[in-house]
Design an enzyme around this catalytic site. Structure first.
Site, PDB file in Angstrom:
ATOM      1  N   GLU A 229     -14.235  -0.781   5.752  1.00 31.63           N
ATOM      2  CA  GLU A 229     -13.814  -0.321   7.082  1.00 31.63           C
ATOM      3  C   GLU A 229     -14.976   0.063   7.984  1.00 31.63           C
ATOM      4  O   GLU A 229     -14.982  -0.247   9.165  1.00 31.63           O
ATOM      5  CB  GLU A 229     -12.866   0.887   6.951  1.00 31.63           C
ATOM      6  CG  GLU A 229     -11.451   0.516   6.569  1.00 31.63           C
ATOM      7  CD  GLU A 229     -10.518   1.705   6.614  1.00 31.63           C
ATOM      8  OE1 GLU A 229     -10.539   2.434   7.612  1.00 31.63           O
ATOM      9  OE2 GLU A 229      -9.780   1.911   5.637  1.00 31.63           O
TER      10      GLU A 229
ATOM     11  N   ASP B 212     -10.009   1.572   2.902  1.00 31.63           N
ATOM     12  CA  ASP B 212      -9.670   2.806   2.184  1.00 31.63           C
ATOM     13  C   ASP B 212      -8.461   2.611   1.273  1.00 31.63           C
ATOM     14  O   ASP B 212      -7.535   1.863   1.603  1.00 31.63           O
ATOM     15  CB  ASP B 212      -9.383   3.933   3.174  1.00 31.63           C
ATOM     16  CG  ASP B 212     -10.658   4.473   3.813  1.00 31.63           C
ATOM     17  OD1 ASP B 212     -11.752   4.109   3.359  1.00 31.63           O
ATOM     18  OD2 ASP B 212     -10.554   5.270   4.762  1.00 31.63           O
TER      19      ASP B 212
ATOM     20  N   ASP C  94      -5.532   3.692   0.675  1.00 33.13           N
ATOM     21  CA  ASP C  94      -4.275   4.324   1.049  1.00 33.13           C
ATOM     22  C   ASP C  94      -3.437   3.316   1.835  1.00 33.13           C
ATOM     23  O   ASP C  94      -3.813   2.139   1.936  1.00 33.13           O
ATOM     24  CB  ASP C  94      -4.525   5.601   1.860  1.00 33.13           C
ATOM     25  CG  ASP C  94      -5.342   5.343   3.124  1.00 33.13           C
ATOM     26  OD1 ASP C  94      -5.540   4.170   3.498  1.00 33.13           O
ATOM     27  OD2 ASP C  94      -5.800   6.320   3.747  1.00 33.13           O
TER      28      ASP C  94
ATOM     29  N   GLU D 237      -2.798   2.987   5.071  1.00 31.81           N
ATOM     30  CA  GLU D 237      -3.464   2.433   6.250  1.00 31.81           C
ATOM     31  C   GLU D 237      -4.503   1.396   5.828  1.00 31.81           C
ATOM     32  O   GLU D 237      -4.649   0.346   6.454  1.00 31.81           O
ATOM     33  CB  GLU D 237      -4.132   3.546   7.069  1.00 31.81           C
ATOM     34  CG  GLU D 237      -3.166   4.519   7.709  1.00 31.81           C
ATOM     35  CD  GLU D 237      -2.194   3.846   8.659  1.00 31.81           C
ATOM     36  OE1 GLU D 237      -2.651   3.033   9.491  1.00 31.81           O
ATOM     37  OE2 GLU D 237      -0.986   4.131   8.579  1.00 31.81           O
TER      38      GLU D 237
ATOM     39  N   TYR E 251     -12.482  10.090  -2.674  1.00 31.13           N
ATOM     40  CA  TYR E 251     -11.633   9.842  -1.503  1.00 31.13           C
ATOM     41  C   TYR E 251     -10.894  11.121  -1.122  1.00 31.13           C
ATOM     42  O   TYR E 251     -10.345  11.817  -1.977  1.00 31.13           O
ATOM     43  CB  TYR E 251     -10.644   8.722  -1.801  1.00 31.13           C
ATOM     44  CG  TYR E 251      -9.923   8.230  -0.573  1.00 31.13           C
ATOM     45  CD1 TYR E 251     -10.629   7.758   0.526  1.00 31.13           C
ATOM     46  CD2 TYR E 251      -8.532   8.256  -0.511  1.00 31.13           C
ATOM     47  CE1 TYR E 251      -9.974   7.309   1.656  1.00 31.13           C
ATOM     48  CE2 TYR E 251      -7.861   7.803   0.614  1.00 31.13           C
ATOM     49  CZ  TYR E 251      -8.596   7.330   1.700  1.00 31.13           C
ATOM     50  OH  TYR E 251      -7.940   6.904   2.821  1.00 31.13           O
TER      51      TYR E 251
ATOM     52  N   ARG F 172      -8.231  11.770   0.907  1.00 32.86           N
ATOM     53  CA  ARG F 172      -6.804  11.829   1.240  1.00 32.86           C
ATOM     54  C   ARG F 172      -6.006  11.688  -0.049  1.00 32.86           C
ATOM     55  O   ARG F 172      -5.760  10.588  -0.534  1.00 32.86           O
ATOM     56  CB  ARG F 172      -6.437  10.739   2.249  1.00 32.86           C
ATOM     57  CG  ARG F 172      -7.132  10.932   3.596  1.00 32.86           C
ATOM     58  CD  ARG F 172      -6.708   9.915   4.624  1.00 32.86           C
ATOM     59  NE  ARG F 172      -7.424  10.120   5.883  1.00 32.86           N
ATOM     60  CZ  ARG F 172      -8.555   9.511   6.221  1.00 32.86           C
ATOM     61  NH1 ARG F 172      -9.102   8.630   5.386  1.00 32.86           N
ATOM     62  NH2 ARG F 172      -9.139   9.763   7.374  1.00 32.86           N
TER      63      ARG F 172
ATOM     64  N   HIS G  99      -4.620   8.872  -6.247  1.00 33.97           N
ATOM     65  CA  HIS G  99      -6.061   9.109  -6.348  1.00 33.97           C
ATOM     66  C   HIS G  99      -6.324  10.412  -7.084  1.00 33.97           C
ATOM     67  O   HIS G  99      -5.448  11.262  -7.228  1.00 33.97           O
ATOM     68  CB  HIS G  99      -6.684   9.204  -4.949  1.00 33.97           C
ATOM     69  CG  HIS G  99      -6.214   8.141  -4.016  1.00 33.97           C
ATOM     70  ND1 HIS G  99      -6.540   6.824  -4.175  1.00 33.97           N
ATOM     71  CD2 HIS G  99      -5.414   8.199  -2.914  1.00 33.97           C
ATOM     72  CE1 HIS G  99      -5.974   6.112  -3.207  1.00 33.97           C
ATOM     73  NE2 HIS G  99      -5.283   6.923  -2.439  1.00 33.97           N
TER      74      HIS G  99
END
Length: 777
Positions: A9, A82, A84, A86, A300, A302, A346
């Site tokens: 990203e 990432d 997740d 998104e 990570y 989140r 995670h």
């Protein structure tokens, strides 16, 4: 030529990952999302199973061209946004845009942290693209678009143009509004505490609180009761009714999840949730550590899981063994249970390696990065240490049909607290932490040497801080780790709430909009409904639910409420509400209007008459003028009294001679409630136009230097973050001549880019667009 392409990203990740891979890998960044729903339309086909229409983001066209070119020469394509929802959506859109899904070996790789072992292992064991996770992201995006784009126009019509609603954000505003209503309805109740000091045979004297009267919980309601009871107590004899000594253990806290990190960073570091996630993102993506190069320092950020992998568990236990005594290391690693709602995709947030101690890498980190990294480090280390141990003593003293209690505890072994202790939102009683009590025995006589009666009042529930609001959202299942920071940021940006001294207050606008939405959309604004929708999104991600069915069920309910709202929502039209008050300047009726700071009184003849005032309601709800508060401060321009006004940055002093005199001063309210003027501090800078000194002032974009000759001289100078004047660049003269005064035009820069401005400014304020060259046409 590289035969494998990795797409991440951010450019920071590119630097971090490149050093782990050989020349056969090319690493590029997508710069976040490359596709999204259109801004100018709904972008959802309601007749075809809510099919979304994605458009390429204009600023990503160049990036997409680079990705397509690199993909042509690649044998394998690894998509590494990432880990997740998104990130999964970004991966699917990249694969779709570069046409890789048809004829290429396209893989998904997930990096829980950006260490060499994690990166290499992920590439050696790539995964297929996760359709269910992508479907969960699409469902959330479509739900948010349906609510936002279809409720907002109703608010424009019924309330005010420019307003917006959000599926989750509006629920967060409701929580804040309802807490404010609780506070406004709260009626304080008087009660009295009785605190005594006793003396036993052994020192020291000790304090005790009244806890029971006649065997029941003590309740003293007024001064008369307190005085009567105090007289009885002072004449009574006392003895030790009960003595209890026990060892108390306080267990270590688990490592951070997203919400706990945001809460603790708010309490300890005074970081907003948005700032916490921004700094954490940089720590995850990589920091330049000298010879080490770019290193990802944390996992990570989140996550809602407490899980820790075996390798880092062994590493942190080794660190504790080497740096602390054996007493601090438990025989077995601590394992923390996740809640039922946890996705567990995670690990918990932890340092990616125990090799990078906070103090060792401090020179490479910004102060904010260091403080957050140290917080994460300490919490992780503490989570694998033995409990703190306290010797707790409780003494109950009896006499006059009353029982007093003294409680103290002394730390016997610090355990994990040597590294980390959790902060509190509100100061709490620490149960007599480190308070020494005398060595007494049961039935021993003690002497009353002091008795105090203290008047108290019950307190309303506290307003939410960022930390407590995140906790409230998490406990009610509203939002997910990746959305908390965005929720808190959005509700402030929309001016539905404001944050003052660390606490959330709903604005007048927020109260009105929330009331209308709760009345017209009871399901969408219901916390249980919103939490259930989050569970359905989780079920789609796990493959146990379907996107189309979820959207159909939602829209069947939502469309009914939407139709009723269009017809039945109360029309409040915030632009103007008539009143019985009359303008004292032109005798026209006064009306209530809305501004950024809430409602105010304005002359109905505006803009011919610009008279404005604040207002209040009397006990019958009738609108009345708010009395202007005149101060003893004199205007330094005309000598008239200064009055207190309310602006977007709070209270300030304005000349009572306005509009003839427009002098203003900053003001503060001291502890006695008096208004104190704050003169703008003068500087050594001199005005280029009139020669008067420049003073530091504050505007909508922060501090700046303004001429003390204002309003006659309006010269200003910009200040940088370091507080120094930003020097203007040399003016570049153009071939253009001012149409108004004949002076040359110069190239200048404004908020929308470069333009031509007359060199005769400020006498001549003529401006022009810069003519385009023929080659650009």
């Amino acid at each position: 030529m590289a035969n494998s392409l990795i797409v991440v990203e951010s450019p920071t990740k590119v630097k971090t990952i490149k050093k782990f891979l050989g020349k056969d890998f090319q690493v590029l960044a997508s710069m976040g999302h490359i596709m999204d729903l259109p801004k100018s339309s709904l972008g959802i086909d309601l007749e075809k199973d809510f099919e979304p229409t994605y458009h390429i983001i204009e600023t990503r066209k160049k990036v997409i061209a680079e990705l397509k070119k690199a993909a042509k020469d690649a044998d394998n394509i690894y998509l590494a946004p990432d880990p997740d929802r998104e990130g999964e959506a970004i991966a699917w859109h990249i694969a779709d845009v570069i046409g890789a899904k048809k004829n290429k070996n396209v893989y998904r790789v997930l990096f829980n942290d950006l260490t060499k072992n994690t990166v290499l292992e992920a590439i050696q064991r790539p995964l297929p693209l996760d359709f269910d996770k992508y479907e969960a992201q699409q469902t959330r995006r479509i739900l948010d678009r349906l609510v936002g784009y279809q409720i907002s126009p109703v608010l424009w019509e019924k309330v005010k143009r420019g307003l917006s609603a959000g599926r989750v954000q509006s629920v967060a505003v409701r929580i804040i509004c309802e807490r404010e209503e609780e506070i406004s309805r709260f009626v304080p109740e008087e009660y009295w505490n009785l605190a005594a000091q006793f003396e036993a045979g052994a020192p020291p004297p000790f304090d005790a609180k009244l806890i029971r009267i006649g065997g029941k919980k003590a309740k003293v309601s007024n001064a008369e009761e307190a005085g009567k009871l105090a007289a009885e107590i002072r004449s009574a004899e006392f003895s030790v009714e009960k003595l209890e000594k026990k060892e108390v253990k306080r267990s270590a806290l688990p490592p951070f999840t997203t919400s706990k990190l945001q809460q603790e960073a708010s309490r300890w570091l005074k970081f907003s949730a948005k700032k916490t996630m921004s700094v954490a993102q940089k720590l995850y993506e990589g920091i330049e550590l000298g010879k080490e190069g770019s290193v990802g320092l944390i996992t990570y950020m989140r996550t809602d899981s407490y899980r820790i992998a075996e390798e880092p568990l062994a590493a942190v236990r080794g660190y504790i063994r080497e740096n602390y005594s054996d007493a601090y290391l438990p025989q077995k690693p601590h394992a923390y249970k996740n809640t039922q709602k946890t996705q567990d995709a995670h690990e918990a947030i932890r340092p990616s390696s125990m090799a990078f101690k906070p103090q060792d890498i401090k020179p490479y980190l910004t102060p904010d990065q260091f403080r957050l990294y140290q917080l994460i480090w300490n919490r992780f280390v503490a989570s694998q240490m033995n409990p703190a141990i306290f010797d707790q003593t409780t003494i109950d003293i009896a006499g006059a049909n009353c029982t007093f209690r003294a409680q103290g505890q002394v730390m016997k072994f610090p355990g994990f607290t040597i590294v980390y202790t959790e902060d509190k939102d509100e100061k709490e009683d620490e149960n007599g932490a480190d308070k020494l009590l005398p060595d007494v025995r049961e039935n021993e006589t003690v002497k009353l040497i002091k008795l105090d009666t203290q008047q108290k009042f019950t307190q309303p529930p506290p307003r939410f801080s960022e930390a407590s609001l995140v906790r409230e959202l998490e406990e009610n299942g509203i939002g997910r780790p990746s959305t908390y920071a965005a929720i808190l940021s959005t509700i402030q940006d929309r001016e539905y709430v404001r944050l003052e001294k660390g606490k959330f207050f709903p604005t007048e606008l927020g109260k009105v909009v929330t009331e209308l939405l709760v009345q017209s959309f009871p399901s969408i604004l219901d916390m249980a409904f919103t939490a259930d929708m989050e569970n359905k999104l989780d079920a789609i991600e796990s493959g146990a639910n379907q996107r189309v069915r979820t959207l159909q069920d939602f829209y069947n309910l939502f469309s009914g409420e939407l139709s009723k709202a269009k017809k039945g929502m109360r029309n409040v039209k915030l632009e103007e509400t008539p009143t019985d008050l009359v303008c004292e300047k032109c005798n026209s009726p006064m009306v209530i209007k809305w501004g950024k700071n809430g409602r105010f009184l304005c002359c109905s003849k505006y803009p011919e008459c610009k008279n404005t005032k604040n207002f209040t309601h009397d006990e019958n709800g009738k609108v009345q003028h708010m009395e202007t508060r005149t101060t003893e401060v004199k205007c330094n321009k005309c000598g008239k009294d200064m009055v207190v006004k309310e602006g977007r940055f709070g209270q300030f002093l304005a000349c009572s001679g306005y509009p003839e005199c427009k002098s203003t001063m900053n003001a503060t309210i001291n502890e006695n409630g008096d208004v104190v003027a704050q003169e703008a501090p003068h500087t050594d800078e001199v005005c280029d136009l009139c020669g008067k000194p420049m003073a530091v002032k504050r505007g909508r974009y922060g501090q700046f230097l303004g001429c003390t000759g204002y309003p006659e001289c309006k010269n200003i100078k910009r200040l940088g973050k370091d507080g120094k004047v930003i020097q203007k660049a040399e003016e570049v003269l153009s071939d253009e001549v001012c149409d108004l005064c004949g002076k040359p035009m110069a190239v200048k820069r404004g908020r929308y880019g470069q333009f031509l401005g007359c060199t005769g400014y400020p006498e001549c304020k003529n401006i022009k667009k810069i003519p385009r060259k023929k080659s650009e046409e």
